[in-house]
Design a protein around this motif. Sequence first.
Motif, PDB file in Angstrom:
ATOM      1  N   VAL A   1      39.980  -3.566 -17.170  1.00 44.11           N
ATOM      2  CA  VAL A   1      40.240  -5.314 -17.276  1.00 44.11           C
ATOM      3  C   VAL A   1      38.983  -5.678 -18.270  1.00 44.11           C
ATOM      4  O   VAL A   1      38.717  -6.038 -19.564  1.00 44.11           O
ATOM      5  CB  VAL A   1      40.946  -6.032 -16.668  1.00 44.11           C
ATOM      6  CG1 VAL A   1      40.139  -7.108 -16.708  1.00 44.11           C
ATOM      7  CG2 VAL A   1      42.044  -5.763 -16.269  1.00 44.11           C
ATOM      8  N   LEU A   2      37.842  -5.044 -17.716  1.00 45.33           N
ATOM      9  CA  LEU A   2      36.224  -4.983 -17.374  1.00 45.33           C
ATOM     10  C   LEU A   2      35.812  -4.380 -18.994  1.00 45.33           C
ATOM     11  O   LEU A   2      35.595  -4.701 -19.907  1.00 45.33           O
ATOM     12  CB  LEU A   2      35.194  -4.909 -16.463  1.00 45.33           C
ATOM     13  CG  LEU A   2      35.977  -4.934 -15.396  1.00 45.33           C
ATOM     14  CD1 LEU A   2      34.470  -4.633 -14.340  1.00 45.33           C
ATOM     15  CD2 LEU A   2      35.760  -6.679 -15.706  1.00 45.33           C
ATOM     16  N   VAL A   3      36.506  -3.054 -19.296  1.00 47.50           N
ATOM     17  CA  VAL A   3      36.693  -2.354 -20.399  1.00 47.50           C
ATOM     18  C   VAL A   3      36.940  -3.069 -21.809  1.00 47.50           C
ATOM     19  O   VAL A   3      36.521  -3.250 -22.903  1.00 47.50           O
ATOM     20  CB  VAL A   3      36.935  -1.183 -20.340  1.00 47.50           C
ATOM     21  CG1 VAL A   3      36.058  -0.693 -21.361  1.00 47.50           C
ATOM     22  CG2 VAL A   3      36.096  -0.164 -19.617  1.00 47.50           C
ATOM     23  N   ALA A   4      38.245  -3.508 -21.204  1.00 51.26           N
ATOM     24  CA  ALA A   4      38.615  -3.923 -22.794  1.00 51.26           C
ATOM     25  C   ALA A   4      38.378  -5.466 -22.919  1.00 51.26           C
ATOM     26  O   ALA A   4      37.814  -5.345 -24.185  1.00 51.26           O
ATOM     27  CB  ALA A   4      40.145  -4.233 -22.499  1.00 51.26           C
ATOM     28  N   PHE A   5      37.760  -6.009 -21.867  1.00 43.64           N
ATOM     29  CA  PHE A   5      37.456  -7.697 -22.497  1.00 43.64           C
ATOM     30  C   PHE A   5      35.782  -7.369 -22.861  1.00 43.64           C
ATOM     31  O   PHE A   5      35.527  -8.107 -23.779  1.00 43.64           O
ATOM     32  CB  PHE A   5      36.824  -7.906 -21.108  1.00 43.64           C
ATOM     33  CG  PHE A   5      36.356  -9.019 -20.858  1.00 43.64           C
ATOM     34  CD1 PHE A   5      37.304 -10.749 -20.558  1.00 43.64           C
ATOM     35  CD2 PHE A   5      35.659  -9.643 -20.887  1.00 43.64           C
ATOM     36  CE1 PHE A   5      36.441 -11.364 -21.490  1.00 43.64           C
ATOM     37  CE2 PHE A   5      34.208 -10.725 -21.188  1.00 43.64           C
ATOM     38  CZ  PHE A   5      35.209 -12.222 -21.292  1.00 43.64           C
ATOM     39  N   ALA A   6      34.944  -6.266 -22.811  1.00 45.44           N
ATOM     40  CA  ALA A   6      33.708  -5.840 -23.280  1.00 45.44           C
ATOM     41  C   ALA A   6      33.738  -4.945 -24.956  1.00 45.44           C
ATOM     42  O   ALA A   6      33.220  -5.937 -25.960  1.00 45.44           O
ATOM     43  CB  ALA A   6      33.205  -4.414 -22.327  1.00 45.44           C
ATOM     44  N   LEU A   7      35.095  -5.248 -25.049  1.00 45.90           N
ATOM     45  CA  LEU A   7      35.494  -4.364 -26.211  1.00 45.90           C
ATOM     46  C   LEU A   7      35.791  -5.481 -27.440  1.00 45.90           C
ATOM     47  O   LEU A   7      35.182  -5.725 -27.814  1.00 45.90           O
ATOM     48  CB  LEU A   7      36.516  -3.455 -26.349  1.00 45.90           C
ATOM     49  CG  LEU A   7      36.213  -2.173 -26.004  1.00 45.90           C
ATOM     50  CD1 LEU A   7      37.593  -1.065 -25.596  1.00 45.90           C
ATOM     51  CD2 LEU A   7      34.949  -1.495 -26.743  1.00 45.90           C
ATOM     52  N   VAL A   8      36.523  -6.349 -26.616  1.00 51.40           N
ATOM     53  CA  VAL A   8      36.773  -8.129 -27.455  1.00 51.40           C
ATOM     54  C   VAL A   8      35.850  -8.380 -27.571  1.00 51.40           C
ATOM     55  O   VAL A   8      35.112  -8.988 -28.895  1.00 51.40           O
ATOM     56  CB  VAL A   8      37.644  -8.341 -26.565  1.00 51.40           C
ATOM     57  CG1 VAL A   8      37.763 -10.225 -27.299  1.00 51.40           C
ATOM     58  CG2 VAL A   8      39.041  -7.595 -26.760  1.00 51.40           C
ATOM     59  N   GLY A   9      34.776  -8.550 -26.465  1.00 49.34           N
ATOM     60  CA  GLY A   9      33.386  -9.095 -26.554  1.00 49.34           C
ATOM     61  C   GLY A   9      32.303  -8.738 -27.408  1.00 49.34           C
ATOM     62  O   GLY A   9      32.105  -9.231 -28.244  1.00 49.34           O
ATOM     63  N   ALA A  10      32.697  -7.605 -27.727  1.00 46.76           N
ATOM     64  CA  ALA A  10      31.041  -6.997 -28.866  1.00 46.76           C
ATOM     65  C   ALA A  10      32.358  -6.900 -30.222  1.00 46.76           C
ATOM     66  O   ALA A  10      31.365  -7.341 -31.075  1.00 46.76           O
ATOM     67  CB  ALA A  10      31.466  -5.216 -28.606  1.00 46.76           C
ATOM     68  N   ALA A  11      33.204  -7.213 -30.470  1.00 50.70           N
ATOM     69  CA  ALA A  11      33.743  -7.205 -32.277  1.00 50.70           C
ATOM     70  C   ALA A  11      33.308  -8.223 -32.591  1.00 50.70           C
ATOM     71  O   ALA A  11      33.526  -8.707 -33.575  1.00 50.70           O
ATOM     72  CB  ALA A  11      35.455  -6.665 -31.561  1.00 50.70           C
ATOM     73  N   ASP A  12      33.823  -9.064 -31.452  1.00 49.30           N
ATOM     74  CA  ASP A  12      33.633 -10.961 -31.708  1.00 49.30           C
ATOM     75  C   ASP A  12      32.045 -11.284 -32.051  1.00 49.30           C
ATOM     76  O   ASP A  12      31.318 -11.948 -32.918  1.00 49.30           O
ATOM     77  CB  ASP A  12      34.270 -11.716 -30.429  1.00 49.30           C
ATOM     78  CG  ASP A  12      35.250 -12.632 -31.224  1.00 49.30           C
ATOM     79  OD1 ASP A  12      36.008 -11.246 -31.738  1.00 49.30           O
ATOM     80  OD2 ASP A  12      36.091 -13.283 -31.022  1.00 49.30           O
ATOM     81  N   LEU A  13      30.757 -10.445 -31.132  1.00 51.32           N
ATOM     82  CA  LEU A  13      29.343 -10.645 -31.317  1.00 51.32           C
ATOM     83  C   LEU A  13      29.184  -9.540 -32.588  1.00 51.32           C
ATOM     84  O   LEU A  13      28.264 -10.495 -33.208  1.00 51.32           O
ATOM     85  CB  LEU A  13      29.517  -9.600 -29.897  1.00 51.32           C
ATOM     86  CG  LEU A  13      27.450  -9.705 -30.295  1.00 51.32           C
ATOM     87  CD1 LEU A  13      26.859 -11.530 -30.400  1.00 51.32           C
ATOM     88  CD2 LEU A  13      26.681  -9.249 -28.504  1.00 51.32           C
ATOM     89  N   VAL A  14      29.594  -8.478 -33.023  1.00 47.49           N
ATOM     90  CA  VAL A  14      29.027  -8.055 -34.423  1.00 47.49           C
ATOM     91  C   VAL A  14      29.786  -9.529 -35.061  1.00 47.49           C
ATOM     92  O   VAL A  14      28.681  -9.524 -36.098  1.00 47.49           O
ATOM     93  CB  VAL A  14      29.980  -6.792 -34.273  1.00 47.49           C
ATOM     94  CG1 VAL A  14      29.788  -6.763 -35.775  1.00 47.49           C
ATOM     95  CG2 VAL A  14      30.022  -5.757 -33.205  1.00 47.49           C
ATOM     96  N   ARG A  15      31.074 -10.138 -35.689  1.00 44.76           N
ATOM     97  CA  ARG A  15      31.336 -11.058 -36.439  1.00 44.76           C
ATOM     98  C   ARG A  15      30.050 -11.802 -36.500  1.00 44.76           C
ATOM     99  O   ARG A  15      29.340 -12.829 -37.881  1.00 44.76           O
ATOM    100  CB  ARG A  15      32.803 -11.316 -35.687  1.00 44.76           C
ATOM    101  CG  ARG A  15      32.897 -12.246 -37.267  1.00 44.76           C
ATOM    102  CD  ARG A  15      34.234 -13.097 -36.897  1.00 44.76           C
ATOM    103  NE  ARG A  15      34.222 -14.168 -38.115  1.00 44.76           N
ATOM    104  CZ  ARG A  15      33.670 -15.824 -37.472  1.00 44.76           C
ATOM    105  NH1 ARG A  15      33.011 -15.599 -36.371  1.00 44.76           N
ATOM    106  NH2 ARG A  15      34.661 -16.591 -38.080  1.00 44.76           N
ATOM    107  N   GLY A  16      29.905 -12.267 -35.436  1.00 43.60           N
ATOM    108  CA  GLY A  16      29.166 -13.564 -35.230  1.00 43.60           C
ATOM    109  C   GLY A  16      27.234 -13.520 -35.436  1.00 43.60           C
ATOM    110  O   GLY A  16      27.161 -13.872 -35.856  1.00 43.60           O
ATOM    111  N   LEU A  17      27.240 -11.794 -35.534  1.00 39.79           N
ATOM    112  CA  LEU A  17      25.721 -11.583 -35.618  1.00 39.79           C
ATOM    113  C   LEU A  17      25.446 -11.444 -37.456  1.00 39.79           C
ATOM    114  O   LEU A  17      24.561 -10.985 -38.054  1.00 39.79           O
ATOM    115  CB  LEU A  17      24.888  -9.976 -35.194  1.00 39.79           C
ATOM    116  CG  LEU A  17      25.293 -10.543 -34.309  1.00 39.79           C
ATOM    117  CD1 LEU A  17      24.807  -9.123 -32.767  1.00 39.79           C
ATOM    118  CD2 LEU A  17      24.074 -11.593 -33.799  1.00 39.79           C
ATOM    119  N   VAL A  18      26.385 -10.445 -38.372  1.00 41.59           N
ATOM    120  CA  VAL A  18      26.673 -10.109 -39.377  1.00 41.59           C
ATOM    121  C   VAL A  18      27.692 -10.508 -40.512  1.00 41.59           C
ATOM    122  O   VAL A  18      27.452 -11.496 -41.653  1.00 41.59           O
ATOM    123  CB  VAL A  18      26.676  -8.707 -39.962  1.00 41.59           C
ATOM    124  CG1 VAL A  18      26.187  -7.993 -38.526  1.00 41.59           C
ATOM    125  CG2 VAL A  18      28.551  -7.952 -39.072  1.00 41.59           C
TER     126      VAL A  18
END
Length: 298
Positions: free
Chosen positions: A54-71
């Motif tokens: 649960v924690l790993v999958a949540f972190a991966l979703v957050g990381a993908a959205d963070l990349v979108r927000g940055l670039v």
Amino acid sequence: MALVLIGLALQGVAFETIRTLLRLAVSPLWFLCVYAVITAATPLIRRCGAGRLVLVAFALVGAADLVRGLVGDLEWVGSLRWLNVLTGWLVPYALGVFRAAGGLSRRRHAAGLLVCGAAGLAGLVLWCGYPASMVGVPGASLSNLNPPSLAAVCFGLAQCGLGLLLCGPLRRLTGQPTGPVPSLAGRASDAARERATAGQFCWAVVAVLNLSAMTVFLWHQTSMIATTVFWLGFGQRRPGLHTAPEDPFWVAFRLAWIPVFACVLALFWLAFKDVEKSARRHPEIRSMSPKSPPDVIR
């Protein structure tokens, strides 16, 4: 459905409108693939530890959205975010596996999921530019569902928390009174006086719907589209059906259309319910007794 689309094309309906209707009709199908993959991976999820996943999958979703927000919305970023189709849906599924294994047993765990999920969703919508709608809206620059975004995952966590908080009261509502089992003669004498309680009625409704859950899921959007197209053929725009949600009255009109959608969905259910007939023949369902309602609330 094909005949309806052909008829719309012959009537001169714009291609983009027909494309949108087709996408809405077939959109529930893609979830079946995701559901099949995640369900098949259940033994692996258990071995790896559902709570950690649960924690790993949540972190991966957050990381993908963070990349979108940055670039920004670059092509490779869009491709990367499609991983959220698996990781996003894995969060609530793994949470359910964790719950089935004995986790989240206290009410404070459920309250934490509800509060944290709702707070995260509110923050993403208010300050991070995520849309308030949890489903895709034609023309919107960002969809929370296609692929799943961090906001959709937070919304799912809040739903899970609320469901866990309501689990106890709903079990008591649909459950049976405890106590010594009466004799056969006693039950026979009381049979004429027994009436179904509100809880038993609620359980019966849920049980019947569960027998056709997939049929309802696959056809609920088609019933809405069929109703919309049917009334559009009369040449008038119906409030709450063909108009934009620009004022509070739209909500009232929309609610008034829900019984119509339900009736059309019932027709689809009557036509396609036999597809799920095998579920009714399952031995666990045949042996089900009204005195011992199944675990329909999870």
